[in-house]
Design a protein around this motif. Sequence first.
Motif, PDB file in Angstrom:
ATOM      1  N   UNK A 215      45.659  50.416  -4.466  1.00  0.00           N
ATOM      2  CA  UNK A 215      46.886  50.232  -4.586  1.00  0.00           C
ATOM      3  C   UNK A 215      47.618  51.084  -5.484  1.00  0.00           C
ATOM      4  N   UNK A 216      48.468  51.933  -5.219  1.00  0.00           N
ATOM      5  CA  UNK A 216      49.404  52.802  -5.998  1.00  0.00           C
ATOM      6  C   UNK A 216      51.097  52.581  -5.690  1.00  0.00           C
ATOM      7  N   UNK A 217      51.540  52.770  -6.778  1.00  0.00           N
ATOM      8  CA  UNK A 217      53.010  52.650  -6.772  1.00  0.00           C
ATOM      9  C   UNK A 217      53.792  54.053  -7.231  1.00  0.00           C
ATOM     10  N   UNK A 218      54.478  54.567  -6.621  1.00  0.00           N
ATOM     11  CA  UNK A 218      55.300  55.637  -7.147  1.00  0.00           C
ATOM     12  C   UNK A 218      56.852  54.848  -7.799  1.00  0.00           C
ATOM     13  N   UNK A 219      56.667  55.144  -8.962  1.00  0.00           N
ATOM     14  CA  UNK A 219      58.026  54.397  -9.642  1.00  0.00           C
ATOM     15  C   UNK A 219      59.231  55.012  -9.095  1.00  0.00           C
ATOM     16  N   UNK A 220      60.591  54.344  -9.500  1.00  0.00           N
ATOM     17  CA  UNK A 220      61.667  55.019  -9.283  1.00  0.00           C
ATOM     18  C   UNK A 220      61.912  56.240 -10.049  1.00  0.00           C
ATOM     19  N   UNK A 221      61.083  56.542 -11.174  1.00  0.00           N
ATOM     20  CA  UNK A 221      61.072  57.570 -12.011  1.00  0.00           C
ATOM     21  C   UNK A 221      60.112  58.676 -11.570  1.00  0.00           C
ATOM     22  N   UNK A 222      59.252  58.498 -10.501  1.00  0.00           N
ATOM     23  CA  UNK A 222      58.328  59.589 -10.178  1.00  0.00           C
ATOM     24  C   UNK A 222      56.941  59.347 -10.631  1.00  0.00           C
ATOM     25  N   UNK A 223      56.626  58.353 -11.482  1.00  0.00           N
ATOM     26  CA  UNK A 223      55.366  58.139 -11.999  1.00  0.00           C
ATOM     27  C   UNK A 223      54.509  57.333 -11.022  1.00  0.00           C
ATOM     28  N   UNK A 224      53.142  57.850 -10.967  1.00  0.00           N
ATOM     29  CA  UNK A 224      52.371  57.123  -9.931  1.00  0.00           C
ATOM     30  C   UNK A 224      51.507  56.043 -10.833  1.00  0.00           C
ATOM     31  N   UNK A 242      46.943  44.692   0.499  1.00  0.00           N
ATOM     32  CA  UNK A 242      48.200  44.916   1.134  1.00  0.00           C
ATOM     33  C   UNK A 242      49.329  45.073  -0.058  1.00  0.00           C
ATOM     34  N   UNK A 243      50.532  45.428   0.474  1.00  0.00           N
ATOM     35  CA  UNK A 243      51.613  45.413  -0.690  1.00  0.00           C
ATOM     36  C   UNK A 243      51.745  44.090  -1.542  1.00  0.00           C
ATOM     37  N   UNK A 244      51.602  43.293  -0.860  1.00  0.00           N
ATOM     38  CA  UNK A 244      51.921  42.029  -1.675  1.00  0.00           C
ATOM     39  C   UNK A 244      51.172  41.795  -3.025  1.00  0.00           C
ATOM     40  N   UNK A 245      50.172  42.716  -2.857  1.00  0.00           N
ATOM     41  CA  UNK A 245      49.426  42.495  -4.190  1.00  0.00           C
ATOM     42  C   UNK A 245      50.352  42.973  -5.308  1.00  0.00           C
TER      43      UNK A 245
END
Length: 251
Positions: A215-224, A242-245
């Motif tokens: 599970x990875x997220x790219x924040x609004x600021x661009x950080x992974x 899934x994304x629910x996590x």
Amino acid sequence: MAPRSRIGTLAVVACLLLSGCADYGDGDEMARDRAAAEAERLVADLGYGDRIRDAEYIAATGVPPVAAGDSSPVRIEALAWSGRTAPHEQAIIDVRIAVTVTEDHGASFGDLGHSAGQATRCYRYRLELHSATSHQEIDCPAVATPPVPSAAPVPALPDDARARLTAALRTATASTLAGAVRAAFPERYVTVDTATHEGALVAAVGVPAERECLLLVRTAGGAIESPAYDPAWLEPGETGCGIRLYISPPR
């Protein structure tokens, strides 16, 4: 008479004269008992199945060819296999255990040892998903050289999964995210789940049957970022990969 045979005969004669051979062990009986003990040990080794596996894979990875840590030669062979450990299914593995016991005349007076012996016993093991392994003794088939089982690779996330997903997130937009992640993971057994959430791009890729999830997220600021989650949520009947996590984790 060969010297070794004479020694064995003298040991038995001495045994009869001194104690009626009460302490002189029967090698064949010892071998049979050892084979039964190895059969029980294999039950424990095969254990409790919590993954879908075909019988050949289990035979290749879970049935050792020899028992370690003992001076008595032991050979354990998978003879046949069928089925798999899937819901409402069963994997069946037939195993032959051959034990040879060498004669022991005893190291000192009063220690009368045991005769040479051998035994071959066969067992059928039954494995089911989320159940303990069971076994029963069967007649040994006339198989001189059984086939050797092989283990096909288990589906898994690729070694570079994090690098692939990171690259997809860095270049994706909200409208291209799903396609970019799927293109990065073309393997059919890999699941892909994506979403946008409060300006962030969220992606989860996994192999559900193996409880694998990235599970990875790219924040609004661009950080992974790699959000933490409880691995128990990947178990059957739970949230799954899934994304629910990230968006609505269980409480």
